[in-house]
Design a protein around this motif. Structure first.
Motif, PDB file in Angstrom:
ATOM      1  N   ILE A   1       2.888 -10.300  21.114  1.00  0.00           N
ATOM      2  CA  ILE A   1       2.765  -8.855  21.317  1.00  0.00           C
ATOM      3  C   ILE A   1       4.134  -8.286  21.680  1.00  0.00           C
ATOM      4  CG2 ILE A   1       1.744  -7.090  22.789  1.00  0.00           C
ATOM      5  CD1 ILE A   1      -0.668  -9.173  23.004  1.00  0.00           C
ATOM      6  N   LYS A   2       4.646  -7.397  20.833  1.00  0.00           N
ATOM      7  CA  LYS A   2       5.999  -6.871  21.034  1.00  0.00           C
ATOM      8  C   LYS A   2       6.003  -5.371  21.271  1.00  0.00           C
ATOM      9  CE  LYS A   2       8.360 -10.665  20.161  1.00  0.00           C
ATOM     10  NZ  LYS A   2       8.271 -11.291  18.850  1.00  0.00           N
ATOM     11  N   ASP A   3       4.954  -4.685  20.775  1.00  0.00           N
ATOM     12  CA  ASP A   3       4.980  -3.225  20.821  1.00  0.00           C
ATOM     13  C   ASP A   3       3.544  -2.692  20.831  1.00  0.00           C
ATOM     14  OD1 ASP A   3       6.020  -0.724  20.915  1.00  0.00           O
ATOM     15  OD2 ASP A   3       7.245  -0.905  19.100  1.00  0.00           O
ATOM     16  N   TRP A   4       3.416  -1.396  21.010  1.00  0.00           N
ATOM     17  CA  TRP A   4       2.094  -0.771  21.046  1.00  0.00           C
ATOM     18  C   TRP A   4       1.287  -1.109  19.790  1.00  0.00           C
ATOM     19  CZ3 TRP A   4       0.636   1.170  25.542  1.00  0.00           C
ATOM     20  CH2 TRP A   4       1.613   1.610  26.430  1.00  0.00           C
ATOM     21  N   SER A   5       1.998  -1.177  18.627  1.00  0.00           N
ATOM     22  CA  SER A   5       1.286  -1.396  17.353  1.00  0.00           C
ATOM     23  C   SER A   5       0.562  -2.743  17.333  1.00  0.00           C
ATOM     24  CB  SER A   5       2.258  -1.306  16.181  1.00  0.00           C
ATOM     25  OG  SER A   5       3.372  -2.151  16.438  1.00  0.00           O
ATOM     26  N   ASP A   6       1.021  -3.708  18.178  1.00  0.00           N
ATOM     27  CA  ASP A   6       0.348  -5.005  18.202  1.00  0.00           C
ATOM     28  C   ASP A   6      -0.981  -4.961  18.954  1.00  0.00           C
ATOM     29  OD1 ASP A   6       2.397  -6.368  16.807  1.00  0.00           O
ATOM     30  OD2 ASP A   6       3.611  -6.345  18.645  1.00  0.00           O
ATOM     31  N   LEU A   7      -1.198  -3.876  19.704  1.00  0.00           N
ATOM     32  CA  LEU A   7      -2.397  -3.820  20.548  1.00  0.00           C
ATOM     33  C   LEU A   7      -3.651  -3.483  19.756  1.00  0.00           C
ATOM     34  CD1 LEU A   7      -0.996  -1.945  23.673  1.00  0.00           C
ATOM     35  CD2 LEU A   7      -1.025  -4.381  23.183  1.00  0.00           C
ATOM     36  N   VAL A   8      -3.476  -2.939  18.537  1.00  0.00           N
ATOM     37  CA  VAL A   8      -4.662  -2.564  17.755  1.00  0.00           C
ATOM     38  C   VAL A   8      -5.057  -3.666  16.782  1.00  0.00           C
ATOM     39  CG1 VAL A   8      -4.242  -0.084  17.945  1.00  0.00           C
ATOM     40  CG2 VAL A   8      -3.250  -1.353  16.047  1.00  0.00           C
ATOM     41  N   LYS A   9      -4.273  -4.754  16.752  1.00  0.00           N
ATOM     42  CA  LYS A   9      -4.595  -5.844  15.824  1.00  0.00           C
ATOM     43  C   LYS A   9      -5.913  -6.507  16.206  1.00  0.00           C
ATOM     44  CE  LYS A   9       0.062  -6.932  14.402  1.00  0.00           C
ATOM     45  NZ  LYS A   9       1.271  -7.671  14.782  1.00  0.00           N
ATOM     46  N   PRO A  10      -6.656  -6.980  15.195  1.00  0.00           N
ATOM     47  CA  PRO A  10      -7.930  -7.635  15.521  1.00  0.00           C
ATOM     48  C   PRO A  10      -7.682  -8.905  16.347  1.00  0.00           C
ATOM     49  CG  PRO A  10      -7.468  -7.712  13.149  1.00  0.00           C
ATOM     50  CD  PRO A  10      -6.413  -6.884  13.754  1.00  0.00           C
ATOM     51  N   GLY A  11      -8.573  -9.165  17.286  1.00  0.00           N
ATOM     52  CA  GLY A  11      -8.462 -10.387  18.071  1.00  0.00           C
ATOM     53  C   GLY A  11      -7.561 -10.276  19.284  1.00  0.00           C
ATOM     54  N   VAL A  12      -6.968  -9.094  19.512  1.00  0.00           N
ATOM     55  CA  VAL A  12      -6.150  -8.907  20.716  1.00  0.00           C
ATOM     56  C   VAL A  12      -6.990  -8.186  21.763  1.00  0.00           C
ATOM     57  CG1 VAL A  12      -4.146  -7.739  21.686  1.00  0.00           C
ATOM     58  CG2 VAL A  12      -3.983  -8.854  19.461  1.00  0.00           C
ATOM     59  N   GLN A  13      -7.116  -8.798  22.945  1.00  0.00           N
ATOM     60  CA  GLN A  13      -7.883  -8.147  24.016  1.00  0.00           C
ATOM     61  C   GLN A  13      -6.939  -7.447  24.975  1.00  0.00           C
ATOM     62  OE1 GLN A  13     -10.642 -10.854  25.912  1.00  0.00           O
ATOM     63  NE2 GLN A  13     -12.270  -9.741  24.885  1.00  0.00           N
ATOM     64  N   VAL A  14      -7.192  -6.152  25.196  1.00  0.00           N
ATOM     65  CA  VAL A  14      -6.330  -5.342  26.043  1.00  0.00           C
ATOM     66  C   VAL A  14      -7.059  -5.033  27.361  1.00  0.00           C
ATOM     67  CG1 VAL A  14      -5.029  -3.181  26.202  1.00  0.00           C
ATOM     68  CG2 VAL A  14      -5.341  -4.289  23.974  1.00  0.00           C
TER      69      VAL A  14
ATOM     70  N   GLN B   1      -6.350 -12.878  37.840  1.00  0.00           N
ATOM     71  CA  GLN B   1      -7.235 -13.742  38.608  1.00  0.00           C
ATOM     72  C   GLN B   1      -8.358 -14.288  37.735  1.00  0.00           C
ATOM     73  OE1 GLN B   1      -6.362 -14.328  41.701  1.00  0.00           O
ATOM     74  NE2 GLN B   1      -8.065 -14.298  43.136  1.00  0.00           N
ATOM     75  N   ARG B   2      -8.960 -13.418  36.940  1.00  0.00           N
ATOM     76  CA  ARG B   2     -10.086 -13.855  36.120  1.00  0.00           C
ATOM     77  C   ARG B   2      -9.648 -14.293  34.731  1.00  0.00           C
ATOM     78  NH1 ARG B   2     -13.630  -8.832  36.287  1.00  0.00           N
ATOM     79  NH2 ARG B   2     -14.970 -10.030  34.913  1.00  0.00           N
ATOM     80  N   GLN B   3      -8.339 -14.131  34.439  1.00  0.00           N
ATOM     81  CA  GLN B   3      -7.773 -14.620  33.174  1.00  0.00           C
ATOM     82  C   GLN B   3      -8.490 -14.044  31.950  1.00  0.00           C
ATOM     83  OE1 GLN B   3      -5.084 -17.014  32.573  1.00  0.00           O
ATOM     84  NE2 GLN B   3      -4.535 -16.358  34.617  1.00  0.00           N
ATOM     85  N   ILE B   4      -8.801 -12.754  32.001  1.00  0.00           N
ATOM     86  CA  ILE B   4      -9.426 -12.097  30.851  1.00  0.00           C
ATOM     87  C   ILE B   4      -8.358 -11.291  30.121  1.00  0.00           C
ATOM     88  CG2 ILE B   4     -11.050 -10.266  30.184  1.00  0.00           C
ATOM     89  CD1 ILE B   4     -12.861 -11.235  32.441  1.00  0.00           C
ATOM     90  N   GLY B   5      -8.367 -11.349  28.783  1.00  0.00           N
ATOM     91  CA  GLY B   5      -7.493 -10.496  27.987  1.00  0.00           C
ATOM     92  C   GLY B   5      -6.156 -11.143  27.634  1.00  0.00           C
ATOM     93  N   ASP B   6      -5.486 -10.552  26.617  1.00  0.00           N
ATOM     94  CA  ASP B   6      -4.190 -11.060  26.167  1.00  0.00           C
ATOM     95  C   ASP B   6      -3.040 -10.214  26.680  1.00  0.00           C
ATOM     96  OD1 ASP B   6      -5.430 -13.032  24.404  1.00  0.00           O
ATOM     97  OD2 ASP B   6      -6.092 -11.266  23.290  1.00  0.00           O
ATOM     98  N   VAL B   7      -3.338  -8.961  27.017  1.00  0.00           N
ATOM     99  CA  VAL B   7      -2.266  -8.073  27.459  1.00  0.00           C
ATOM    100  C   VAL B   7      -2.817  -7.082  28.491  1.00  0.00           C
ATOM    101  CG1 VAL B   7      -2.677  -6.633  25.408  1.00  0.00           C
ATOM    102  CG2 VAL B   7      -0.562  -6.345  26.680  1.00  0.00           C
ATOM    103  N   LEU B   8      -2.003  -6.827  29.503  1.00  0.00           N
ATOM    104  CA  LEU B   8      -2.373  -5.863  30.545  1.00  0.00           C
ATOM    105  C   LEU B   8      -1.414  -4.685  30.466  1.00  0.00           C
ATOM    106  CD1 LEU B   8      -3.720  -5.059  33.351  1.00  0.00           C
ATOM    107  CD2 LEU B   8      -1.910  -6.396  34.405  1.00  0.00           C
ATOM    108  N   LEU B   9      -1.960  -3.468  30.441  1.00  0.00           N
ATOM    109  CA  LEU B   9      -1.115  -2.273  30.437  1.00  0.00           C
ATOM    110  C   LEU B   9      -1.030  -1.734  31.851  1.00  0.00           C
ATOM    111  CD1 LEU B   9      -2.603  -0.420  27.318  1.00  0.00           C
ATOM    112  CD2 LEU B   9      -0.997  -2.336  27.398  1.00  0.00           C
TER     113      LEU B   9
ATOM    114  N   ALA C   1      -7.662  -3.349  40.138  1.00  0.00           N
ATOM    115  CA  ALA C   1      -8.813  -4.052  39.577  1.00  0.00           C
ATOM    116  C   ALA C   1      -8.449  -4.632  38.214  1.00  0.00           C
ATOM    117  CB  ALA C   1     -10.008  -3.115  39.464  1.00  0.00           C
ATOM    118  N   ALA C   2      -7.682  -3.864  37.422  1.00  0.00           N
ATOM    119  CA  ALA C   2      -7.269  -4.337  36.097  1.00  0.00           C
ATOM    120  C   ALA C   2      -6.373  -5.568  36.237  1.00  0.00           C
ATOM    121  CB  ALA C   2      -6.541  -3.231  35.346  1.00  0.00           C
TER     122      ALA C   2
END
Lengths: 346, 292
Positions: A144-157, A217-225, A210-211
């Motif tokens: 993940i390098k930029d905002w455009s990578d966040l809409v790709k399928p399989g990426v959890q934000v 802590q819960r290790q959910i998602g690929d990227v945190l904003l 919380a995010a």
């Protein structure tokens, strides 16, 4: 017949109870009437570390200048909730929020401050700024390098809810502004882009912290904003090797404003101390404390000194892209705004 | 005599097949283990993750101490007041007949059915700066919301039913014969209350007080709405736990949580003891009836 042993010594028990009650009431009252001028700073969640460092420095400087001993109380919570509490009567001498609309509300809903509050201090009442960054797992496995990578399928934000948190609103507007500024970008494309991003958000958390907990802590998602300064807090608590901070090609400037609550300081007679407190934020000493807490200082000299920890990045402001906070709030986050439209469409 | 009857009851209850009993027992134990014991253990494990020194440090911190002090203060004010109201309400409902009695019972149950957050908001709507009494209170410089009185009010609201609810069935079961006898013998109202009613209900009352106390110390939702979260002033321990958690201060957060858990365990022991005492009292009364 049973012997009423429990209540047989009724009289002594009652006196004991009275004594206890008196003591309890006395503590309650004493807590409310501490001697000396006292300021209450109502702030949002993640500002605790900054003010924990700043308050002693100001108290010392104030004492040197005026000879008075100040006490500064802190209240922290979600920014919307904190603003609401001040509107409902929490007697804040100063309010320090993470975006202007929460302070505008003090004027709109309760006339606690003048409408032009932002022009009373330098830099539109922003003693420091921050920006939205992307935090990814160690080694950036999803590239993940930029905002455009966040809409790709399989990426959890993972991000906090834009409807109720400043942090979430900045991320939402950052993505919107990014799409708008791409070649051929327009309102419709921006809307589709943000809708696509929200599709990749498994759950919208109720606050910035919380995010972070969801992600770390819960290790959910690929990227945190989240905010750049929040990334530093994560590093301090969870260790620096656990994640990477990605600076996108373009981001939004986060604008945490401060102001004196006029109605409160005039009633309590604390205006002088409260104004001195906020002006102190622009002194080199305070600017340095801000930089140490990874908030980007306004003071050019301090900014230069800490330049290594603040990578240069192209930024836009809410004023530039959305025509001001009031308009952004109305078009995007009020009921029926763009967020409601794209999020329910999902 | 009594021993015989107990055995009879037990054998009737254990006529299920052995495997059914084991299945039920294992199920119940597993459930308890997962949903009660494990979380409880994890609180202490997290709190002590970085050693006793840090645990102790977290508890000694001034904000943590003042939160605990506030929690105890609020409990010490709200429980006795609820005790008086609870006894009075239960006494009125169980011993007298009057119009609107069922309405009163419903009203007492109201805090059980209202969400604690709503309970807190009620007080903000009444006493808040934008609320009904807000302008008057501000003009007279009386602070209720975002100060200790508001926290006490919210706690009282939420814990109100515990004592009355505990006493009403007990008092109804006991009937009014003993009180009537006392009256006939010339006792005044107060004498009847102190010498007859109170001794009869004391274990039930104590049980109610313990439950009320436990909830008063642990209440989060309603208190969160009216507290204002001023550190060292209006933060109760449950609120402090959340704030510490949000600040990534997990050790301190769980350390404070462990104090609440310990208070809960003490409550549990006290509750068990009271139950045991009640049982003994019942048994003694039953024996007295059988003998006579």
């Amino acid at each position: 017949m049973l012997s009423p042993s429990l209540f047989s010594s009724g009289v002594t028990d009652m006196t004991k109870l009275t004594r206890l009650l008196t003591a309890a009431v006395a503590t309650a009252l004493s807590a409310a009437s501490l001697a000396g001028p006292e300021l209450l700073n109502v702030s949002y969640d993640v500002m605790r570390d900054f003010y924990k460092d700043l308050n002693p420095a100001f108290i010392k400087a104030y004492k040197a200048k005026t000879g008075e001993d100040l006490v500064i109380q802190q209240s922290h919570g979600g920014s919307g909730k904190q603003a609401r509490a001040v509107i409902d009567g929490l007697e804040a001498d100063v309010i320090t929020m993470n975006m202007p609309p929460d302070i505008d509300a003090l004027h709109d809903k309760a006339k606690l401050i003048p409408e032009s509050w932002a022009s009373r201090l330098p830099n539109n009442s922003l003693p420091f700024t921050s920006l939205q960054v992307l935090i990814v797992r160690k080694g950036n496995p999803k590239q993940i390098k930029d905002w455009s990578d966040l809409v790709k399928p399989g990426v959890q934000v993972v991000m906090p809810n834009p409807k109720v948190t400043g942090n979430g609103r900045y991320s939402y507007l950052a993505a919107w502004g990014y799409a708008l500024r791409q070649p051929g970008g327009n309102e419709q494309k921006a809307r589709d882009f943000v809708a696509g991003l929200l599709k990749n958000v498994p759950v919208l958390d109720s606050g910035g912290r919380a995010a972070t907990t969801t992600f770390m802590q819960r290790q959910i998602g690929d990227v945190l904003l989240t905010f750049e300064n929040e990334a530093e807090m994560i590093a301090r608590e969870f260790g620096r090797g656990q994640f990477e901070v990605v600076y996108p090609s373009l981001s939004i400037r986060a604008e945490p404003p401060v102001t004196v609550v006029d109605k409160v300081v005039d009633k309590k007679g604390t205006r002088k101390a409260a104004e001195a407190y906020l002006k102190f934020l622009w002194t080199p000493a305070a600017q340095e404390i801000a930089a140490q807490n990874y908030l980007r200082p306004q003071d050019a000299a301090i900014a230069k000194k800490y330049a290594a920890q603040f990578p240069a990045i192209k930024l836009f402001t809410v004023d530039e892209v959305f025509g001001g906070w009031r308009r952004a709030q109305k078009t995007h986050f009020d009921d029926g705004g763009s967020f409601d439209q794209v999020y329910t469409k999902k | 005599m009594q021993a015989v009857s107990t055995t009879a009851v037990r054998s009737a209850a254990t006529q299920e097949a052995v495997w059914v009993r084991w299945l039920l027992l294992t199920g119940a134990l597993l459930f308890l283990g997962f949903f009660l014991v494990l979380p409880l253990v994890s609180i202490f494990a997290e709190a002590l993750r970085k050693g006793w020194a840090l645990y102790w440090e977290a508890l000694k911190e001034p904000d943590a101490l003042s939160a605990l002090q506030l929690t105890l203060t609020v409990t010490l004010i709200s429980v006795p007041i609820n005790l008086v109201f609870g006894v009075a309400a239960a006494w009125a409902i169980a011993k007298f007949d009057f119009k609107g009695k069922s309405l009163l019972i419903t009203l007492i149950d109201l805090p059980f059915s209202v969400s604690p957050v709503v309970a807190g908001l009620i007080y903000v709507l009444i006493f808040g700066a934008q609320g009904w009494l807000g302008p008057w209170l501000q003009a007279h410089d009386i602070k209720i919301i975002f100060a200790v009185p508001g926290i006490v009010l919210a706690t009282m609201f939420v814990t109100f039913p515990f004592i009355a609810r505990e006493l009403i069935p007990l008092m109804e079961a006991q009937g009014t014969e003993e009180e009537q006898a006392a009256m006939v013998l010339g006792a005044s109202g107060w004498q009847t209350f102190w010498k007859i009613t109170l001794p009869n209900i004391k274990w039930g009352l104590l049980y109610g007080v313990i439950l009320c106390n436990a909830r008063a110390m642990g209440e989060f939702g309603a208190v969160s709405v009216v507290s204002g979260h001023i550190r060292g002033m209006t933060n109760t321990t449950p609120l402090h736990v959340e704030i510490l958690y949000n600040e990534y201060n997990f050790v301190a957060s769980f350390a404070c949580a462990s104090i609440l858990a310990l208070l809960a365990l003490v409550t549990l022991v006290a509750k068990t003891w009271v139950e045991w005492q009640t049982e003994r009292q019942m048994a003694a009364e039953r024996a007295a009836v059988y003998e006579s």
